[in-house]
Design a protein around this motif. Structure first.
Motif, PDB file in Angstrom:
ATOM      1  N   ASP A 162       2.760   3.367 -11.119  1.00 32.90           N
ATOM      2  CA  ASP A 162       2.247   4.428 -10.247  1.00 32.90           C
ATOM      3  C   ASP A 162       3.347   5.416  -9.861  1.00 32.90           C
ATOM      4  OD1 ASP A 162       0.247   1.994  -8.454  1.00 32.90           O
ATOM      5  OD2 ASP A 162      -0.297   3.231 -10.196  1.00 32.90           O
ATOM      6  N   SER A 163       4.572   5.085 -10.173  1.00 35.03           N
ATOM      7  CA  SER A 163       5.693   5.974  -9.839  1.00 35.03           C
ATOM      8  C   SER A 163       5.523   7.304 -10.577  1.00 35.03           C
ATOM      9  CB  SER A 163       7.023   5.326 -10.236  1.00 35.03           C
ATOM     10  OG  SER A 163       7.247   4.148  -9.491  1.00 35.03           O
ATOM     11  N   ILE A 208       0.828  -1.198   0.000  1.00 37.29           N
ATOM     12  CA  ILE A 208       0.000   0.000   0.000  1.00 37.29           C
ATOM     13  C   ILE A 208       0.870   1.259   0.000  1.00 37.29           C
ATOM     14  CG2 ILE A 208      -0.167  -0.007   2.515  1.00 37.29           C
ATOM     15  CD1 ILE A 208      -3.001   1.177   2.213  1.00 37.29           C
ATOM     16  N   SER A 209       0.471   2.247  -0.807  1.00 36.95           N
ATOM     17  CA  SER A 209       1.098   3.573  -0.764  1.00 36.95           C
ATOM     18  C   SER A 209       0.106   4.526  -0.107  1.00 36.95           C
ATOM     19  CB  SER A 209       1.416   4.081  -2.172  1.00 36.95           C
ATOM     20  OG  SER A 209       2.372   3.278  -2.814  1.00 36.95           O
ATOM     21  N   ILE A 210       0.584   5.305   0.831  1.00 32.21           N
ATOM     22  CA  ILE A 210      -0.265   6.289   1.502  1.00 32.21           C
ATOM     23  C   ILE A 210       0.384   7.657   1.373  1.00 32.21           C
ATOM     24  CG2 ILE A 210      -1.343   7.024   3.656  1.00 32.21           C
ATOM     25  CD1 ILE A 210      -1.306   4.105   4.559  1.00 32.21           C
ATOM     26  N   LEU A 211      -0.300   8.552   0.680  1.00 25.57           N
ATOM     27  CA  LEU A 211       0.195   9.913   0.501  1.00 25.57           C
ATOM     28  C   LEU A 211      -0.694  10.863   1.297  1.00 25.57           C
ATOM     29  CD1 LEU A 211       0.448   8.312  -2.478  1.00 25.57           C
ATOM     30  CD2 LEU A 211       1.755  10.382  -2.932  1.00 25.57           C
ATOM     31  N   ASN A 212      -0.076  11.774   1.989  1.00 28.18           N
ATOM     32  CA  ASN A 212      -0.806  12.645   2.907  1.00 28.18           C
ATOM     33  C   ASN A 212      -0.816  14.101   2.478  1.00 28.18           C
ATOM     34  OD1 ASN A 212      -1.506  10.703   5.053  1.00 28.18           O
ATOM     35  ND2 ASN A 212       0.713  10.531   5.271  1.00 28.18           N
ATOM     36  N   LYS A 239      -8.470  18.568   9.140  1.00 30.49           N
ATOM     37  CA  LYS A 239      -8.052  19.226   7.897  1.00 30.49           C
ATOM     38  C   LYS A 239      -6.947  18.411   7.220  1.00 30.49           C
ATOM     39  CE  LYS A 239      -9.344  24.012   8.969  1.00 30.49           C
ATOM     40  NZ  LYS A 239      -9.740  23.876  10.384  1.00 30.49           N
ATOM     41  N   HIS A 240      -7.262  17.147   7.030  1.00 32.93           N
ATOM     42  CA  HIS A 240      -6.269  16.208   6.508  1.00 32.93           C
ATOM     43  C   HIS A 240      -6.932  15.263   5.515  1.00 32.93           C
ATOM     44  CE1 HIS A 240      -2.766  13.517   6.606  1.00 32.93           C
ATOM     45  NE2 HIS A 240      -3.646  12.529   6.598  1.00 32.93           N
ATOM     46  N   LEU A 241      -6.227  15.002   4.423  1.00 34.45           N
ATOM     47  CA  LEU A 241      -6.699  13.969   3.515  1.00 34.45           C
ATOM     48  C   LEU A 241      -5.529  13.091   3.108  1.00 34.45           C
ATOM     49  CD1 LEU A 241      -7.339  15.265  -0.082  1.00 34.45           C
ATOM     50  CD2 LEU A 241      -6.636  16.834   1.686  1.00 34.45           C
ATOM     51  N   SER A 242      -5.882  11.890   2.679  1.00 40.06           N
ATOM     52  CA  SER A 242      -4.839  10.957   2.264  1.00 40.06           C
ATOM     53  C   SER A 242      -5.305  10.192   1.034  1.00 40.06           C
ATOM     54  CB  SER A 242      -4.483   9.998   3.401  1.00 40.06           C
ATOM     55  OG  SER A 242      -5.603   9.246   3.788  1.00 40.06           O
ATOM     56  N   LEU A 243      -4.347   9.769   0.263  1.00 40.34           N
ATOM     57  CA  LEU A 243      -4.589   8.940  -0.915  1.00 40.34           C
ATOM     58  C   LEU A 243      -3.951   7.584  -0.668  1.00 40.34           C
ATOM     59  CD1 LEU A 243      -5.482   8.624  -3.927  1.00 40.34           C
ATOM     60  CD2 LEU A 243      -3.174   9.397  -4.539  1.00 40.34           C
ATOM     61  N   HIS A 244      -4.756   6.526  -0.792  1.00 39.79           N
ATOM     62  CA  HIS A 244      -4.264   5.175  -0.646  1.00 39.79           C
ATOM     63  C   HIS A 244      -4.257   4.491  -2.006  1.00 39.79           C
ATOM     64  CE1 HIS A 244      -5.123   4.718   3.930  1.00 39.79           C
ATOM     65  NE2 HIS A 244      -4.872   5.963   3.617  1.00 39.79           N
ATOM     66  N   ILE A 245      -3.156   3.861  -2.333  1.00 42.19           N
ATOM     67  CA  ILE A 245      -3.049   3.114  -3.580  1.00 42.19           C
ATOM     68  C   ILE A 245      -2.751   1.667  -3.210  1.00 42.19           C
ATOM     69  CG2 ILE A 245      -1.902   2.927  -5.810  1.00 42.19           C
ATOM     70  CD1 ILE A 245      -0.930   5.820  -5.449  1.00 42.19           C
ATOM     71  N   GLY A 299      -0.617  21.589  -3.415  1.00 43.55           N
ATOM     72  CA  GLY A 299       0.501  21.322  -2.535  1.00 43.55           C
ATOM     73  C   GLY A 299       1.782  21.233  -3.347  1.00 43.55           C
ATOM     74  N   THR A 300       2.879  20.963  -2.669  1.00 44.77           N
ATOM     75  CA  THR A 300       4.190  20.939  -3.327  1.00 44.77           C
ATOM     76  C   THR A 300       4.516  19.592  -3.965  1.00 44.77           C
ATOM     77  OG1 THR A 300       5.189  20.463  -1.193  1.00 44.77           O
ATOM     78  CG2 THR A 300       5.185  22.758  -1.913  1.00 44.77           C
ATOM     79  N   GLY A 301       3.681  18.592  -3.724  1.00 44.29           N
ATOM     80  CA  GLY A 301       3.868  17.307  -4.378  1.00 44.29           C
ATOM     81  C   GLY A 301       4.657  16.305  -3.554  1.00 44.29           C
ATOM     82  N   THR A 302       4.359  15.021  -3.786  1.00 48.43           N
ATOM     83  CA  THR A 302       5.116  13.905  -3.198  1.00 48.43           C
ATOM     84  C   THR A 302       5.523  12.979  -4.332  1.00 48.43           C
ATOM     85  OG1 THR A 302       3.928  13.962  -1.087  1.00 48.43           O
ATOM     86  CG2 THR A 302       5.041  11.905  -1.661  1.00 48.43           C
ATOM     87  N   ARG A 303       6.806  12.714  -4.404  1.00 50.78           N
ATOM     88  CA  ARG A 303       7.312  11.801  -5.444  1.00 50.78           C
ATOM     89  C   ARG A 303       7.220  10.376  -4.928  1.00 50.78           C
ATOM     90  NH1 ARG A 303      10.101  12.377  -9.909  1.00 50.78           N
ATOM     91  NH2 ARG A 303      10.543  14.568  -9.427  1.00 50.78           N
ATOM     92  N   LEU A 304       6.378   9.575  -5.586  1.00 50.80           N
ATOM     93  CA  LEU A 304       6.199   8.167  -5.217  1.00 50.80           C
ATOM     94  C   LEU A 304       7.045   7.292  -6.132  1.00 50.80           C
ATOM     95  CD1 LEU A 304       4.723   5.839  -3.717  1.00 50.80           C
ATOM     96  CD2 LEU A 304       2.977   5.958  -5.503  1.00 50.80           C
ATOM     97  N   THR A 305       7.813   6.419  -5.532  1.00 49.30           N
ATOM     98  CA  THR A 305       8.593   5.431  -6.278  1.00 49.30           C
ATOM     99  C   THR A 305       8.131   4.057  -5.838  1.00 49.30           C
ATOM    100  OG1 THR A 305      10.505   6.908  -6.387  1.00 49.30           O
ATOM    101  CG2 THR A 305      10.882   4.569  -6.854  1.00 49.30           C
ATOM    102  N   VAL A 306       7.635   3.271  -6.786  1.00 44.50           N
ATOM    103  CA  VAL A 306       7.211   1.901  -6.493  1.00 44.50           C
ATOM    104  C   VAL A 306       8.301   0.971  -6.995  1.00 44.50           C
ATOM    105  CG1 VAL A 306       5.465   0.132  -6.814  1.00 44.50           C
ATOM    106  CG2 VAL A 306       4.795   2.554  -6.665  1.00 44.50           C
ATOM    107  N   ILE A 307       8.880   0.241  -6.083  1.00 41.37           N
ATOM    108  CA  ILE A 307      10.031  -0.608  -6.388  1.00 41.37           C
ATOM    109  C   ILE A 307       9.555  -1.992  -6.805  1.00 41.37           C
ATOM    110  CG2 ILE A 307      12.167  -1.575  -5.470  1.00 41.37           C
ATOM    111  CD1 ILE A 307      11.967   0.735  -3.343  1.00 41.37           C
TER     112      ILE A 307
END
Lengths: 115, 113
Positions: free
Chosen positions: B84-85, B18-22, B71-77, B104-112
């Motif tokens: 998805d990277s 699971i990837s969780i982005l906040n 005041k929070h949200l998250s994305l679950h993959i 927002g400023t962004g989150t770089r997701l790397t799926v290995i």
């Protein structure tokens, strides 16, 4: 359905020169946006058009930036004269006027480098 | 004034996990929250959104959760795939006032793999 088109994709100019970017939104989308994305940051709105009228240009540096949307379709964004800090990706986006108007569709962007 | 914040600039996850982005926001007037995905040399692509009256929205492998009180949200993959990277941007939109997105400023997701 064709997406948002932008040109050119890349541009390198010297400071104090002028540059222009072009955008063609998705057909039928009345709202058009120009964003500036500096490296490491999220896109920041520069100007928003509804048809050919300006809705919001509060973040546009009007001393050097200008934009127009003739006939409510295509749009051009101009910088004159450019500064080093204008180096960024310039994104154009469009959205519908009704329904999910918050869903904006972005073009590929124009990467501007000012040297 | 950064109204939308993504405090993690990067995240690495194993394929299948699971990837969780906040994302956090400050303006309680936001009505919609969106996630965009961005590949290099491309514009951001709309991924999923959620209205402020909901607390969850699901679309295939992607689920967005909204906690208005925090005041929070998250994305679950789930499950994460190498494709998805990308850089993921959180954005917020308010019905009143200027109808524009705050990113927002962004989150770089790397799926290995």
């Amino acid at each position: 359905e064709a997406g948002v088109a932008q040109s050119p994709r890349y541009k390198i100019i010297e400071k104090r020169q002028s540059v222009a970017f072009w955008c063609n939104p998705i057909s039928g989308h009345a709202t058009l946006y120009w964003y500036q994305q500096i490296l490491g940051q999220g896109p920041k709105l520069l100007i928003q058009f509804q048809n050919n009228g300006v809705v919001d240009d509060s973040q546009l540096p009007k001393d050097r930036f200008s934009a127009e949307r003739l006939k409510g379709v295509d749009s051009t964004l101009k910088i004159q004269p450019a500064k080093l800090e204008d180096s960024a990706v310039y994104l154009c986006a469009s959205s519908q006027t009704s329904g999910a108007s918050y869903e904006q569709y972005f073009g590929p962007g124009t990467r501007l480098t000012v040297t | 004034d950064q109204q939308v914040k993504q405090n993690s600039p990067s995240l690495s996850v194993q394929e299948g996990r699971i990837s969780i982005l906040n994302c956090d926001y400050t303006n309680s007037m936001f009505d919609y929250f969106l996630w965009y995905k961005k590949y290099p040399a491309e514009g951001p692509t709309f991924l999923i959104s959620i209205s402020s009256i909901k607390d969850k929205n699901e679309d295939g492998r992607f689920t967005v959760f909204l906690n208005k009180s925090a005041k929070h949200l998250s994305l679950h993959i789930v499950p994460s795939q190498p494709g998805d990277s990308a850089v993921y941007f959180c954005a917020s939109w308010a019905e009143t006032g200027a109808n524009n997105l705050f990113f927002g400023t962004g989150t770089r997701l790397t799926v290995i793999p």
